[in-house]
Scaffold this motif. Structure first.
Motif, short mmCIF file in Angstrom:
data_model
loop_
_atom_site.label_atom_id
_atom_site.label_comp_id
_atom_site.label_asym_id
_atom_site.label_seq_id
_atom_site.Cartn_x
_atom_site.Cartn_y
_atom_site.Cartn_z
N LYS A 1 0.84 -1.19 0.00
CA LYS A 1 0.00 0.00 0.00
C LYS A 1 0.88 1.25 0.00
O LYS A 1 1.79 1.38 0.80
CB LYS A 1 -0.89 -0.03 1.23
N ASN B 1 2.05 5.05 0.67
CA ASN B 1 1.87 5.94 1.81
C ASN B 1 2.74 7.19 1.62
O ASN B 1 3.36 7.37 0.59
CB ASN B 1 2.18 5.21 3.12
N SER C 1 -2.91 14.98 2.04
CA SER C 1 -2.91 13.69 1.36
C SER C 1 -4.25 13.01 1.53
O SER C 1 -5.01 13.31 2.46
CB SER C 1 -1.79 12.79 1.90
N TYR D 1 -6.01 8.95 0.66
CA TYR D 1 -5.96 7.63 0.05
C TYR D 1 -7.22 7.47 -0.78
O TYR D 1 -8.33 7.69 -0.30
CB TYR D 1 -5.87 6.52 1.11
N CYS D 2 -7.04 7.16 -2.07
CA CYS D 2 -8.17 7.13 -2.99
C CYS D 2 -7.85 6.21 -4.17
O CYS D 2 -6.89 5.46 -4.13
CB CYS D 2 -8.50 8.53 -3.48
N SER E 1 -5.69 2.04 -7.04
CA SER E 1 -5.80 2.67 -5.73
C SER E 1 -4.42 3.15 -5.31
O SER E 1 -3.40 2.63 -5.77
CB SER E 1 -6.37 1.69 -4.71
N GLY E 2 -4.38 4.16 -4.45
CA GLY E 2 -3.11 4.69 -3.99
C GLY E 2 -3.31 5.96 -3.19
O GLY E 2 -4.38 6.20 -2.64
N ILE E 3 -2.29 6.78 -3.14
CA ILE E 3 -2.33 8.01 -2.35
C ILE E 3 -2.17 9.23 -3.26
O ILE E 3 -1.30 9.25 -4.12
CB ILE E 3 -1.27 7.98 -1.23
N ASP F 1 -0.70 1.95 -5.39
CA ASP F 1 -0.25 0.80 -4.62
C ASP F 1 0.55 -0.12 -5.54
O ASP F 1 0.24 -0.25 -6.73
CB ASP F 1 -1.45 0.03 -4.06
#
Length: 89
Positions: A2, A4, A21, A23-24, A34-36, A49
């Protein structure tokens, strides 16, 4: 793995600082990850991710963004309908 804040910091310049930031998930017409999403004093950056030991990164410099909008689209993400969407052009 994941993504970060530590993932993002590897790509920042010394003069950049993280302002916020989230997470979306990001959806290009050909890929959904998905990721940041991070806002810095210079740009928006999305770090996905890692899949198969490889994460992807996209940068959106503020001077290249012409418009943005948000809505409560009828999107199903993780079984939760009506997720807020932000569209960046």
């Amino acid at each position: 793995m994941k993504a970060n804040i530590e993932t993002v910091k590897k790509y920042l310049k010394d003069t950049e600082e993280v302002l916020s930031s989230l997470y979306c998930a990001i959806n290009f017409s050909y890929i959904y990850r998905s990721g940041i999403l991070v806002a810095t004093n210079d740009k928006l950056m999305f770090c996905a991710d890692a899949m198969f030991r490889k994460g992807l990164k996209w940068e959106f410099h503020y001077d290249k963004i012409s418009n943005y909008s948000e809505n409560n689209g009828a999107v199903v993400y993780g079984g939760v309908p009506f997720v807020k969407k932000i569209m960046i052009h």
